[in-house]
Write a protein that holds these residues in place. Structure first.
Motif, PDB file in Angstrom:
ATOM      1  N   LEU A 120      61.572 -23.978  16.808  1.00 31.29           N
ATOM      2  CA  LEU A 120      61.030 -25.265  16.347  1.00 31.29           C
ATOM      3  C   LEU A 120      62.004 -26.400  16.648  1.00 31.29           C
ATOM      4  CD1 LEU A 120      59.427 -24.197  12.949  1.00 31.29           C
ATOM      5  CD2 LEU A 120      58.215 -25.039  14.978  1.00 31.29           C
ATOM      6  N   LYS A 121      63.277 -26.130  16.404  1.00 35.98           N
ATOM      7  CA  LYS A 121      64.308 -27.150  16.634  1.00 35.98           C
ATOM      8  C   LYS A 121      64.378 -27.529  18.115  1.00 35.98           C
ATOM      9  CE  LYS A 121      69.101 -28.024  15.449  1.00 35.98           C
ATOM     10  NZ  LYS A 121      70.382 -27.397  15.171  1.00 35.98           N
ATOM     11  N   ALA A 122      64.101 -26.537  18.980  1.00 36.49           N
ATOM     12  CA  ALA A 122      64.122 -26.788  20.422  1.00 36.49           C
ATOM     13  C   ALA A 122      62.780 -27.322  20.925  1.00 36.49           C
ATOM     14  CB  ALA A 122      64.484 -25.494  21.151  1.00 36.49           C
ATOM     15  N   GLY A 123      61.837 -27.584  20.000  1.00 41.36           N
ATOM     16  CA  GLY A 123      60.528 -28.109  20.403  1.00 41.36           C
ATOM     17  C   GLY A 123      59.625 -27.055  21.012  1.00 41.36           C
ATOM     18  N   LEU A 124      59.850 -25.789  20.669  1.00 38.05           N
ATOM     19  CA  LEU A 124      59.095 -24.694  21.297  1.00 38.05           C
ATOM     20  C   LEU A 124      58.174 -23.993  20.301  1.00 38.05           C
ATOM     21  CD1 LEU A 124      62.000 -23.150  23.410  1.00 38.05           C
ATOM     22  CD2 LEU A 124      60.232 -24.754  24.153  1.00 38.05           C
ATOM     23  N   HIS A 125      56.977 -23.665  20.769  1.00 34.78           N
ATOM     24  CA  HIS A 125      56.034 -22.906  19.960  1.00 34.78           C
ATOM     25  C   HIS A 125      56.522 -21.462  19.804  1.00 34.78           C
ATOM     26  CE1 HIS A 125      53.714 -26.329  21.052  1.00 34.78           C
ATOM     27  NE2 HIS A 125      53.284 -25.885  22.215  1.00 34.78           N
ATOM     28  N   THR A 126      56.026 -20.798  18.757  1.00 36.28           N
ATOM     29  CA  THR A 126      56.416 -19.402  18.529  1.00 36.28           C
ATOM     30  C   THR A 126      55.183 -18.506  18.431  1.00 36.28           C
ATOM     31  OG1 THR A 126      58.353 -20.144  17.286  1.00 36.28           O
ATOM     32  CG2 THR A 126      57.722 -17.829  17.029  1.00 36.28           C
ATOM     33  N   LEU A 127      55.164 -17.473  19.246  1.00 37.30           N
ATOM     34  CA  LEU A 127      54.159 -16.407  19.092  1.00 37.30           C
ATOM     35  C   LEU A 127      54.704 -15.412  18.080  1.00 37.30           C
ATOM     36  CD1 LEU A 127      51.815 -14.469  19.781  1.00 37.30           C
ATOM     37  CD2 LEU A 127      53.113 -13.745  21.798  1.00 37.30           C
ATOM     38  N   CYS A 128      53.980 -15.234  16.979  1.00 41.91           N
ATOM     39  CA  CYS A 128      54.376 -14.257  15.966  1.00 41.91           C
ATOM     40  C   CYS A 128      53.437 -13.065  16.080  1.00 41.91           C
ATOM     41  CB  CYS A 128      54.258 -14.835  14.552  1.00 41.91           C
ATOM     42  SG  CYS A 128      55.034 -16.439  14.338  1.00 41.91           S
ATOM     43  N   PRO A 134      65.365 -12.179   7.546  1.00 42.48           N
ATOM     44  CA  PRO A 134      66.046 -13.461   7.784  1.00 42.48           C
ATOM     45  C   PRO A 134      66.228 -13.768   9.268  1.00 42.48           C
ATOM     46  CG  PRO A 134      67.191 -12.174   6.098  1.00 42.48           C
ATOM     47  CD  PRO A 134      66.134 -11.282   6.668  1.00 42.48           C
ATOM     48  N   SER A 135      66.432 -12.716  10.121  1.00 39.19           N
ATOM     49  CA  SER A 135      66.678 -13.003  11.541  1.00 39.19           C
ATOM     50  C   SER A 135      65.426 -13.600  12.193  1.00 39.19           C
ATOM     51  CB  SER A 135      67.118 -11.747  12.278  1.00 39.19           C
ATOM     52  OG  SER A 135      66.068 -10.815  12.330  1.00 39.19           O
ATOM     53  N   ASP A 136      64.246 -13.204  11.727  1.00 41.90           N
ATOM     54  CA  ASP A 136      63.022 -13.793  12.277  1.00 41.90           C
ATOM     55  C   ASP A 136      62.911 -15.260  11.872  1.00 41.90           C
ATOM     56  OD1 ASP A 136      62.017 -11.558  13.632  1.00 41.90           O
ATOM     57  OD2 ASP A 136      61.308 -10.705  11.743  1.00 41.90           O
ATOM     58  N   ARG A 137      63.287 -15.549  10.634  1.00 41.07           N
ATOM     59  CA  ARG A 137      63.267 -16.939  10.177  1.00 41.07           C
ATOM     60  C   ARG A 137      64.179 -17.794  11.055  1.00 41.07           C
ATOM     61  NH1 ARG A 137      63.802 -19.070   4.044  1.00 41.07           N
ATOM     62  NH2 ARG A 137      63.787 -21.282   4.524  1.00 41.07           N
ATOM     63  N   GLU A 138      65.362 -17.236  11.351  1.00 45.36           N
ATOM     64  CA  GLU A 138      66.315 -17.988  12.187  1.00 45.36           C
ATOM     65  C   GLU A 138      65.760 -18.226  13.599  1.00 45.36           C
ATOM     66  OE1 GLU A 138      69.922 -15.665  11.994  1.00 45.36           O
ATOM     67  OE2 GLU A 138      69.996 -15.960   9.805  1.00 45.36           O
ATOM     68  N   LYS A 139      65.122 -17.196  14.154  1.00 46.88           N
ATOM     69  CA  LYS A 139      64.561 -17.338  15.515  1.00 46.88           C
ATOM     70  C   LYS A 139      63.449 -18.388  15.526  1.00 46.88           C
ATOM     71  CE  LYS A 139      65.517 -12.497  16.573  1.00 46.88           C
ATOM     72  NZ  LYS A 139      64.909 -11.148  16.493  1.00 46.88           N
ATOM     73  N   LEU A 140      62.606 -18.347  14.484  1.00 47.62           N
ATOM     74  CA  LEU A 140      61.516 -19.323  14.375  1.00 47.62           C
ATOM     75  C   LEU A 140      62.077 -20.741  14.273  1.00 47.62           C
ATOM     76  CD1 LEU A 140      58.498 -20.020  13.864  1.00 47.62           C
ATOM     77  CD2 LEU A 140      58.880 -19.532  11.452  1.00 47.62           C
TER      78      LEU A 140
END
Lengths: 228, 228
Positions: B140-148, B130-136
């Motif tokens: 996204l909410k901040a308009g930022l891409h995510t490297l997974c 769940p913590s990864d979901r929250e970080k993702l």
């Protein structure tokens, strides 16, 4: 073929495949407009400095259409927007391109003890732009550290003053030549750090968010004028 | 002296100063526990594989106290927590240490066309935490891409399924061997990408936030099963 070859942070930071590309290239250029003048060491090759116009107006791609051409780039070759555009343009014109990556400041953050997994968006300090302040505040609110790059025209002290304008009162990390043998790292409040003399380039500032105890213990060795 | 020498992403990605350290070292080790087995090319030197215990229990530092020792590390040498701890421990024991940085996945994101200045916090997908979901979601909410990044034990398809569990419905970028000559990049919805065969490693997933038109145009060339 066009080779975009990263020079890394200091002489010796070019990769073996980057060096191989330089040795076999018919022409070697170095761009000097996205970074400060740069000690490239001895590459045993004639190297021509080029400006933004030469790279962006297509002269480079035209040459690369008929010969092996290297463009040397300080740091990592795909960190500046202008080089990402160049890669796109080469693809559109069907000119083969190979990227030889190299270390950039983004690889060196751990020297401060801050976890590379806890950084938010990067900002670039020049004048105090409100959008940078917002990005910094968003990172801090999310518990994320901020890497503040500095526009080459401003000094580390100027950068500290921009952060002061943004209302930063906590301890920050002032880095000179991070990742190089000559690196110095200072950790303190902006008021503590402003009287210090910062003359080495390149430099950057890190604004830590909430610290893990390991990060804090590591950072504490850089307090005030202890240098690394 | 202990040298932490990055191997980069593929043979040829070691830097000139990394190579020099290998050549002059009395002993050369390679750690194989923070990454998958790795083609190191021919370094013309005897190289001993070591496990986590050897590195963390102090045997390596003890040797480095009396001789020049190299520890080879896939990617960049200061990206994994265990190596940052090693640097701290060397300092505490007054054993000189030099880091030879090298390209890691963090240097290669621009091959997709996504701006390196628009990435938020990195996450590592393993099971759906769940913590990864929250970080993702925060990125996204901040308009930022995510490297997974992907835990070495899971496949790219498993990673896509974790993102599906997180409720991601937009197009994502599936990368195999990013930054290497053999890289492939696919862009599409998870439903589009899941039927594809992904067997090459290392791999990672990028979840784009709102796209600049340049980023979108660049990404569109990787739609579905067009590969790079």
């Amino acid at each position: 073929m066009l080779y975009l070859v990263g020079m890394g942070l200091e002489p010796g930071d070019m990769t073996l495949k980057g060096r191989e590309a330089v040795l076999k290239a018919g022409k070697v250029f170095i761009e000097t407009y996205t970074s400060m003048p740069y000690d490239i060491g001895d590459l045993q090759k004639e190297i021509t400095s080029v400006d933004r116009e030469f790279v962006e107006k297509g002269d480079l791609l035209e040459l690369a259409g008929t010969a092996d051409v290297v463009l040397l780039i300080p740091g990592d070759p795909l960190f500046a927007t202008t080089h990402i555009s160049l890669m796109k343009e080469a693809r559109d014109k069907a000119i083969p391109l190979q990227v030889c990556h190299a270390p950039s400041v983004i690889n060196t953050l751990s020297h401060t003890g801050l976890s590379p997994y806890k950084f938010g968006r990067i900002i670039t300090l020049s004048k105090p732009f409100p959008s940078d302040r917002e990005k910094l505040e968003a990172n801090l609110k999310a518990g994320l550290h901020t890497l503040c790059l500095l526009d080459p025209i401003i000094s580390l002290s100027d950068g500290l003053r921009v952060l002061q304008d943004f209302g930063v009162t906590q301890k920050v990390v002032a880095c000179q030549q991070l990742g190089m043998k000559t690196q110095t790292i200072h950790y303190g409040t902006i008021t503590d750090l402003l009287p210090l003399s910062f003359s080495k380039k390149p430099c950057c500032l890190l604004v830590p968010a909430d610290l893990h105890f390991f990060e804090e213990e590591f950072l504490n060795q850089f307090i005030h004028n202890k240098s690394c």
